[in-house]
Design a protein around this motif. Sequence first.
Motif, PDB file in Angstrom:
ATOM      1  N   GLY A 188       0.769  -1.233   0.000  1.00 19.88           N
ATOM      2  CA  GLY A 188       0.000   0.000   0.000  1.00 19.88           C
ATOM      3  C   GLY A 188       0.801   1.284   0.000  1.00 19.88           C
ATOM      4  N   VAL A 189       2.019   1.241  -0.562  1.00 15.33           N
ATOM      5  CA  VAL A 189       2.852   2.451  -0.550  1.00 15.33           C
ATOM      6  C   VAL A 189       2.839   3.189  -1.886  1.00 15.33           C
ATOM      7  CG1 VAL A 189       4.343   1.706   1.329  1.00 15.33           C
ATOM      8  CG2 VAL A 189       4.929   1.083  -1.045  1.00 15.33           C
ATOM      9  N   ILE A 190       2.066   2.698  -2.856  1.00 17.69           N
ATOM     10  CA  ILE A 190       1.886   3.412  -4.121  1.00 17.69           C
ATOM     11  C   ILE A 190       0.396   3.613  -4.362  1.00 17.69           C
ATOM     12  CG2 ILE A 190       4.045   2.649  -5.168  1.00 17.69           C
ATOM     13  CD1 ILE A 190       2.471   0.522  -6.714  1.00 17.69           C
ATOM     14  N   GLY A 191       0.078   4.632  -5.169  1.00 13.97           N
ATOM     15  CA  GLY A 191      -1.308   4.990  -5.402  1.00 13.97           C
ATOM     16  C   GLY A 191      -1.943   4.246  -6.564  1.00 13.97           C
ATOM     17  N   ARG A 192      -3.192   4.582  -6.802  1.00 17.53           N
ATOM     18  CA  ARG A 192      -3.981   3.932  -7.850  1.00 17.53           C
ATOM     19  C   ARG A 192      -4.251   4.884  -9.004  1.00 17.53           C
ATOM     20  NH1 ARG A 192      -6.070  -0.857  -6.988  1.00 17.53           N
ATOM     21  NH2 ARG A 192      -5.956  -1.772  -4.901  1.00 17.53           N
ATOM     22  N   SER A 193      -4.109   4.365 -10.196  1.00 16.47           N
ATOM     23  CA  SER A 193      -4.488   5.071 -11.410  1.00 16.47           C
ATOM     24  C   SER A 193      -6.002   5.150 -11.496  1.00 16.47           C
ATOM     25  CB  SER A 193      -3.924   4.314 -12.618  1.00 16.47           C
ATOM     26  OG  SER A 193      -4.553   4.690 -13.809  1.00 16.47           O
ATOM     27  N   ARG A 194      -6.495   6.116 -12.279  1.00 22.97           N
ATOM     28  CA  ARG A 194      -7.928   6.162 -12.551  1.00 22.97           C
ATOM     29  C   ARG A 194      -8.346   5.067 -13.520  1.00 22.97           C
ATOM     30  NH1 ARG A 194      -8.643  12.727 -13.373  1.00 22.97           N
ATOM     31  NH2 ARG A 194      -7.995  13.321 -11.264  1.00 22.97           N
ATOM     32  N   SER A 195      -7.396   4.476 -14.202  1.00 22.41           N
ATOM     33  CA  SER A 195      -7.698   3.328 -15.065  1.00 22.41           C
ATOM     34  C   SER A 195      -7.961   2.121 -14.169  1.00 22.41           C
ATOM     35  CB  SER A 195      -6.533   3.041 -16.014  1.00 22.41           C
ATOM     36  OG  SER A 195      -6.327   4.121 -16.903  1.00 22.41           O
ATOM     37  N   PRO A 196      -9.093   1.465 -14.311  1.00 22.57           N
ATOM     38  CA  PRO A 196      -9.461   0.371 -13.409  1.00 22.57           C
ATOM     39  C   PRO A 196      -8.377  -0.712 -13.328  1.00 22.57           C
ATOM     40  CG  PRO A 196     -11.317   0.975 -14.800  1.00 22.57           C
ATOM     41  CD  PRO A 196     -10.135   1.727 -15.331  1.00 22.57           C
ATOM     42  N   GLY A 197      -8.088  -1.122 -12.101  1.00 23.79           N
ATOM     43  CA  GLY A 197      -7.170  -2.220 -11.878  1.00 23.79           C
ATOM     44  C   GLY A 197      -5.699  -1.869 -12.009  1.00 23.79           C
ATOM     45  N   ARG A 198      -5.386  -0.588 -12.187  1.00 21.32           N
ATOM     46  CA  ARG A 198      -4.000  -0.166 -12.394  1.00 21.32           C
ATOM     47  C   ARG A 198      -3.492   0.643 -11.205  1.00 21.32           C
ATOM     48  NH1 ARG A 198      -1.851  -2.675 -17.129  1.00 21.32           N
ATOM     49  NH2 ARG A 198      -3.646  -3.083 -18.471  1.00 21.32           N
ATOM     50  N   VAL A 199      -2.208   0.484 -10.918  1.00 22.07           N
ATOM     51  CA  VAL A 199      -1.559   1.225  -9.841  1.00 22.07           C
ATOM     52  C   VAL A 199      -0.343   1.950 -10.404  1.00 22.07           C
ATOM     53  CG1 VAL A 199      -2.349  -0.347  -8.033  1.00 22.07           C
ATOM     54  CG2 VAL A 199      -0.165  -0.794  -9.191  1.00 22.07           C
ATOM     55  N   TRP A 200       0.248   2.839  -9.600  1.00 21.43           N
ATOM     56  CA  TRP A 200       1.406   3.601 -10.066  1.00 21.43           C
ATOM     57  C   TRP A 200       2.659   2.739 -10.065  1.00 21.43           C
ATOM     58  CZ3 TRP A 200      -1.155   6.712 -12.490  1.00 21.43           C
ATOM     59  CH2 TRP A 200      -2.038   7.660 -11.981  1.00 21.43           C
ATOM     60  N   ALA A 201       2.692   1.786 -10.973  1.00 22.56           N
ATOM     61  CA  ALA A 201       3.841   0.898 -11.143  1.00 22.56           C
ATOM     62  C   ALA A 201       4.398   1.076 -12.547  1.00 22.56           C
ATOM     63  CB  ALA A 201       3.441  -0.565 -10.918  1.00 22.56           C
ATOM     64  N   TRP A 202       5.642   1.534 -12.616  1.00 19.17           N
ATOM     65  CA  TRP A 202       6.383   1.628 -13.869  1.00 19.17           C
ATOM     66  C   TRP A 202       7.378   0.473 -13.840  1.00 19.17           C
ATOM     67  CZ3 TRP A 202      10.578   5.938 -14.796  1.00 19.17           C
ATOM     68  CH2 TRP A 202      11.232   5.706 -16.015  1.00 19.17           C
ATOM     69  N   GLN A 203       7.050  -0.573 -14.559  1.00 21.85           N
ATOM     70  CA  GLN A 203       7.848  -1.797 -14.529  1.00 21.85           C
ATOM     71  C   GLN A 203       8.908  -1.801 -15.611  1.00 21.85           C
ATOM     72  OE1 GLN A 203       5.652  -5.410 -15.288  1.00 21.85           O
ATOM     73  NE2 GLN A 203       7.526  -6.628 -15.436  1.00 21.85           N
ATOM     74  N   THR A 204      10.121  -2.179 -15.237  1.00 19.27           N
ATOM     75  CA  THR A 204      11.176  -2.381 -16.216  1.00 19.27           C
ATOM     76  C   THR A 204      11.245  -3.862 -16.585  1.00 19.27           C
ATOM     77  OG1 THR A 204      13.562  -2.253 -16.642  1.00 19.27           O
ATOM     78  CG2 THR A 204      12.892  -2.601 -14.350  1.00 19.27           C
ATOM     79  N   ARG A 205      11.653  -4.136 -17.804  1.00 18.88           N
ATOM     80  CA  ARG A 205      11.818  -5.531 -18.220  1.00 18.88           C
ATOM     81  C   ARG A 205      12.952  -6.207 -17.456  1.00 18.88           C
ATOM     82  NH1 ARG A 205      13.572  -6.203 -24.285  1.00 18.88           N
ATOM     83  NH2 ARG A 205      13.716  -8.337 -23.539  1.00 18.88           N
TER      84      ARG A 205
END
Length: 255
Positions: A188-205
Amino acid sequence: MPVSRRDALRYATAAAALTGLSAATCAGTPAAAAAAPTLIDYAMRQIPAQDIRAAGHAGVINYVSTSRPGSSFGAKPITLPYARALNASGLVIVSNYQYGKPGGTAPSDFTRGYPGGVVDARTAWQLHTAAGGGQSAPVFFSVDDDIDRATWSNVVLPWFRGINSVIGAQRTGIYGGIKACQWAASDGVIGRSRSPGRVWAWQTRSWSGGQVYPAAVLYQRIVATASNPGPVVGGIEVDVNDVLAQDCGQWNLHP
Protein backbone atom coordinates in the motif's frame (compact mmCIF):
# COMPACT_ATOMS: atom_id res chain seq x y z
CA MET A 1 -12.94 5.86 -8.37
CA PRO A 2 -15.94 8.15 -9.16
CA VAL A 3 -15.10 11.25 -11.17
CA SER A 4 -16.98 14.47 -11.80
CA ARG A 5 -18.15 15.50 -15.25
CA ARG A 6 -15.33 18.06 -15.43
CA ASP A 7 -12.76 15.42 -14.43
CA ALA A 8 -14.20 13.02 -17.00
CA LEU A 9 -13.75 15.64 -19.72
CA ARG A 10 -10.20 16.34 -18.57
CA TYR A 11 -9.51 12.60 -18.55
CA ALA A 12 -10.74 12.24 -22.14
CA THR A 13 -8.70 15.23 -23.30
CA ALA A 14 -5.51 13.99 -21.67
CA ALA A 15 -5.97 10.45 -22.89
CA ALA A 16 -6.45 11.70 -26.44
CA ALA A 17 -2.82 12.79 -26.40
CA LEU A 18 -1.83 9.14 -26.32
CA THR A 19 -2.72 7.79 -29.74
CA GLY A 20 -4.03 4.22 -29.90
CA LEU A 21 -4.49 3.98 -26.16
CA SER A 22 -7.38 1.54 -26.28
CA ALA A 23 -5.02 -1.16 -27.55
CA ALA A 24 -2.61 -0.46 -24.72
CA THR A 25 -5.15 -1.17 -22.00
CA CYS A 26 -5.33 -4.79 -23.09
CA ALA A 27 -1.58 -5.33 -23.10
CA GLY A 28 -0.51 -8.26 -20.94
CA THR A 29 2.74 -9.43 -22.51
CA PRO A 30 5.78 -7.71 -23.98
CA ALA A 31 4.65 -8.73 -27.47
CA ALA A 32 1.18 -7.30 -27.02
CA ALA A 33 2.56 -4.16 -25.42
CA ALA A 34 4.63 -3.43 -28.53
CA ALA A 35 1.54 -1.90 -30.16
CA ALA A 36 1.03 0.57 -27.30
CA PRO A 37 1.82 4.29 -27.51
CA THR A 38 5.25 4.99 -26.10
CA LEU A 39 7.02 7.41 -23.77
CA ILE A 40 10.79 7.79 -23.75
CA ASP A 41 13.11 8.38 -20.81
CA TYR A 42 16.62 9.81 -20.98
CA ALA A 43 19.07 11.82 -18.88
CA MET A 44 21.93 13.00 -21.09
CA ARG A 45 20.26 16.18 -22.35
CA GLN A 46 16.93 17.72 -23.23
CA ILE A 47 15.65 16.33 -26.53
CA PRO A 48 13.73 18.87 -28.63
CA ALA A 49 10.00 18.26 -28.64
CA GLN A 50 9.87 18.14 -32.44
CA ASP A 51 12.38 15.30 -32.48
CA ILE A 52 10.31 13.29 -30.00
CA ARG A 53 7.18 13.79 -32.07
CA ALA A 54 9.01 12.94 -35.29
CA ALA A 55 10.13 9.66 -33.75
CA GLY A 56 6.50 8.78 -33.07
CA HIS A 57 6.48 8.95 -29.28
CA ALA A 58 3.58 10.31 -27.23
CA GLY A 59 5.66 11.93 -24.51
CA VAL A 60 8.39 11.58 -21.92
CA ILE A 61 9.21 10.35 -18.46
CA ASN A 62 11.52 13.03 -17.09
CA TYR A 63 13.52 13.40 -13.91
CA VAL A 64 12.53 15.48 -10.90
CA SER A 65 15.96 14.87 -9.37
CA THR A 66 19.40 16.39 -9.80
CA SER A 67 22.60 14.84 -11.17
CA ARG A 68 24.83 12.67 -8.99
CA PRO A 69 28.27 13.99 -7.94
CA GLY A 70 30.68 13.93 -10.85
CA SER A 71 27.95 13.88 -13.49
CA SER A 72 26.08 16.58 -15.34
CA PHE A 73 22.94 15.30 -17.02
CA GLY A 74 21.20 17.96 -19.08
CA ALA A 75 17.74 16.47 -18.55
CA LYS A 76 18.01 16.39 -14.74
CA PRO A 77 15.92 18.01 -13.47
CA ILE A 78 13.17 18.86 -15.93
CA THR A 79 12.75 22.63 -16.22
CA LEU A 80 9.67 24.79 -16.65
CA PRO A 81 10.65 26.09 -20.12
CA TYR A 82 11.33 22.55 -21.35
CA ALA A 83 8.07 21.26 -19.89
CA ARG A 84 6.19 24.08 -21.60
CA ALA A 85 7.83 23.23 -24.93
CA LEU A 86 6.81 19.58 -24.57
CA ASN A 87 3.25 20.51 -23.65
CA ALA A 88 3.00 22.98 -26.53
CA SER A 89 3.88 20.15 -28.90
CA GLY A 90 1.12 17.93 -27.51
CA LEU A 91 3.49 15.63 -25.62
CA VAL A 92 2.65 14.26 -22.18
CA ILE A 93 5.01 14.25 -19.18
CA VAL A 94 5.40 11.78 -16.31
CA SER A 95 7.69 12.44 -13.34
CA ASN A 96 10.45 10.13 -12.08
CA TYR A 97 12.90 10.53 -9.20
CA GLN A 98 16.34 8.90 -9.23
CA TYR A 99 19.47 10.43 -7.78
CA GLY A 100 21.73 7.52 -6.79
CA LYS A 101 22.27 4.17 -8.51
CA PRO A 102 24.09 0.89 -7.84
CA GLY A 103 27.81 1.43 -8.31
CA GLY A 104 27.35 5.16 -8.85
CA THR A 105 28.90 8.14 -7.08
CA ALA A 106 25.84 8.17 -4.82
CA PRO A 107 24.28 4.93 -3.49
CA SER A 108 20.82 3.75 -4.49
CA ASP A 109 18.25 6.10 -3.00
CA PHE A 110 16.31 3.32 -1.30
CA THR A 111 19.32 2.35 0.86
CA ARG A 112 18.85 5.50 2.96
CA GLY A 113 15.69 4.28 4.69
CA TYR A 114 12.84 6.35 6.11
CA PRO A 115 14.82 9.59 6.63
CA GLY A 116 16.15 9.35 3.08
CA GLY A 117 12.62 8.88 1.79
CA VAL A 118 11.53 12.07 3.52
CA VAL A 119 14.39 14.06 1.96
CA ASP A 120 13.89 12.53 -1.49
CA ALA A 121 10.15 13.19 -1.50
CA ARG A 122 10.67 16.84 -0.54
CA THR A 123 13.26 17.29 -3.28
CA ALA A 124 11.16 15.48 -5.88
CA TRP A 125 8.01 17.45 -5.12
CA GLN A 126 9.82 20.79 -5.15
CA LEU A 127 11.36 20.07 -8.56
CA HIS A 128 8.12 18.58 -9.89
CA THR A 129 6.05 21.62 -8.96
CA ALA A 130 8.73 24.10 -10.06
CA ALA A 131 8.51 22.60 -13.56
CA GLY A 132 4.72 22.85 -13.61
CA GLY A 133 3.93 19.27 -12.62
CA GLY A 134 0.34 18.46 -11.72
CA GLN A 135 -0.63 18.79 -8.06
CA SER A 136 -2.23 15.32 -8.01
CA ALA A 137 0.22 13.66 -10.40
CA PRO A 138 2.41 10.85 -9.05
CA VAL A 139 6.18 10.75 -8.92
CA PHE A 140 7.71 7.35 -9.71
CA PHE A 141 10.61 6.62 -7.32
CA SER A 142 13.27 4.26 -8.65
CA VAL A 143 14.28 0.88 -7.28
CA ASP A 144 16.95 0.35 -9.91
CA ASP A 145 18.28 -2.96 -8.62
CA ASP A 146 17.41 -6.66 -8.40
CA ILE A 147 16.19 -6.78 -4.80
CA ASP A 148 14.89 -9.75 -2.81
CA ARG A 149 11.95 -9.82 -0.41
CA ALA A 150 14.13 -9.29 2.67
CA THR A 151 15.70 -6.18 1.14
CA TRP A 152 12.26 -4.92 0.22
CA SER A 153 10.86 -5.38 3.72
CA ASN A 154 13.87 -4.16 5.70
CA VAL A 155 15.35 -1.46 3.46
CA VAL A 156 13.12 -0.36 0.59
CA LEU A 157 9.75 -0.35 2.35
CA PRO A 158 10.90 2.08 5.08
CA TRP A 159 12.16 4.40 2.33
CA PHE A 160 8.73 4.38 0.70
CA ARG A 161 7.09 4.99 4.08
CA GLY A 162 9.24 8.10 4.37
CA ILE A 163 8.15 9.22 0.89
CA ASN A 164 4.50 8.62 1.79
CA SER A 165 4.86 10.75 4.93
CA VAL A 166 5.59 13.77 2.71
CA ILE A 167 3.45 13.41 -0.44
CA GLY A 168 1.06 10.61 0.52
CA ALA A 169 0.74 7.15 -0.98
CA GLN A 170 -1.63 8.31 -3.73
CA ARG A 171 1.03 10.54 -5.27
CA THR A 172 3.76 7.90 -4.92
CA GLY A 173 4.75 5.49 -7.70
CA ILE A 174 7.51 2.93 -8.14
CA TYR A 175 9.95 2.08 -10.92
CA GLY A 176 11.39 -1.42 -10.68
CA GLY A 177 11.18 -5.07 -11.63
CA ILE A 178 7.96 -7.02 -11.43
CA LYS A 179 8.42 -8.23 -7.85
CA ALA A 180 9.23 -4.77 -6.50
CA CYS A 181 6.10 -3.42 -8.21
CA GLN A 182 3.95 -6.19 -6.74
CA TRP A 183 5.36 -5.73 -3.24
CA ALA A 184 4.81 -1.97 -3.38
CA ALA A 185 1.16 -2.46 -4.36
CA SER A 186 0.62 -5.16 -1.74
CA ASP A 187 2.08 -3.00 1.03
CA GLY A 188 0.00 0.00 0.00
CA VAL A 189 2.85 2.45 -0.55
CA ILE A 190 1.89 3.41 -4.12
CA GLY A 191 -1.31 4.99 -5.40
CA ARG A 192 -3.98 3.93 -7.85
CA SER A 193 -4.49 5.07 -11.41
CA ARG A 194 -7.93 6.16 -12.55
CA SER A 195 -7.70 3.33 -15.06
CA PRO A 196 -9.46 0.37 -13.41
CA GLY A 197 -7.17 -2.22 -11.88
CA ARG A 198 -4.00 -0.17 -12.39
CA VAL A 199 -1.56 1.22 -9.84
CA TRP A 200 1.41 3.60 -10.07
CA ALA A 201 3.84 0.90 -11.14
CA TRP A 202 6.38 1.63 -13.87
CA GLN A 203 7.85 -1.80 -14.53
CA THR A 204 11.18 -2.38 -16.22
CA ARG A 205 11.82 -5.53 -18.22
CA SER A 206 15.00 -5.95 -16.14
CA TRP A 207 14.59 -8.50 -13.35
CA SER A 208 11.10 -9.38 -14.61
CA GLY A 209 11.68 -12.71 -16.34
CA GLY A 210 9.65 -11.77 -19.41
CA GLN A 211 6.50 -11.15 -17.37
CA VAL A 212 4.40 -7.99 -17.24
CA TYR A 213 2.60 -7.00 -14.04
CA PRO A 214 -1.11 -6.74 -14.98
CA ALA A 215 -1.59 -3.68 -12.75
CA ALA A 216 1.35 -1.68 -14.16
CA VAL A 217 0.68 1.55 -16.05
CA LEU A 218 4.05 1.68 -17.82
CA TYR A 219 6.43 -1.01 -19.10
CA GLN A 220 10.06 -0.22 -19.95
CA ARG A 221 10.44 -2.46 -22.97
CA ILE A 222 13.76 -1.11 -24.30
CA VAL A 223 16.57 -0.43 -21.82
CA ALA A 224 19.53 1.17 -23.57
CA THR A 225 22.88 -0.37 -22.57
CA ALA A 226 26.36 -0.56 -24.08
CA SER A 227 25.69 -4.11 -25.25
CA ASN A 228 22.10 -3.43 -26.32
CA PRO A 229 21.84 0.17 -27.61
CA GLY A 230 18.48 1.90 -27.59
CA PRO A 231 16.96 3.89 -30.46
CA VAL A 232 18.42 7.32 -31.15
CA VAL A 233 16.10 10.32 -30.76
CA GLY A 234 17.46 13.82 -31.13
CA GLY A 235 21.00 12.50 -31.30
CA ILE A 236 21.02 10.42 -28.09
CA GLU A 237 19.99 6.90 -27.13
CA VAL A 238 16.78 6.56 -25.17
CA ASP A 239 14.81 3.96 -23.25
CA VAL A 240 11.33 3.18 -24.60
CA ASN A 241 8.28 2.59 -22.43
CA ASP A 242 4.90 1.19 -23.44
CA VAL A 243 1.83 2.90 -22.02
CA LEU A 244 -0.43 0.26 -20.50
CA ALA A 245 -3.23 2.47 -19.15
CA GLN A 246 -5.05 5.63 -20.21
CA ASP A 247 -4.05 7.18 -16.90
CA CYS A 248 -0.33 6.56 -16.58
CA GLY A 249 0.27 9.54 -14.30
CA GLN A 250 0.63 12.19 -17.03
CA TRP A 251 0.67 15.75 -15.71
CA ASN A 252 -2.15 17.08 -17.85
CA LEU A 253 -4.55 14.54 -16.37
CA HIS A 254 -3.58 15.51 -12.81
CA PRO A 255 -3.47 19.32 -12.65
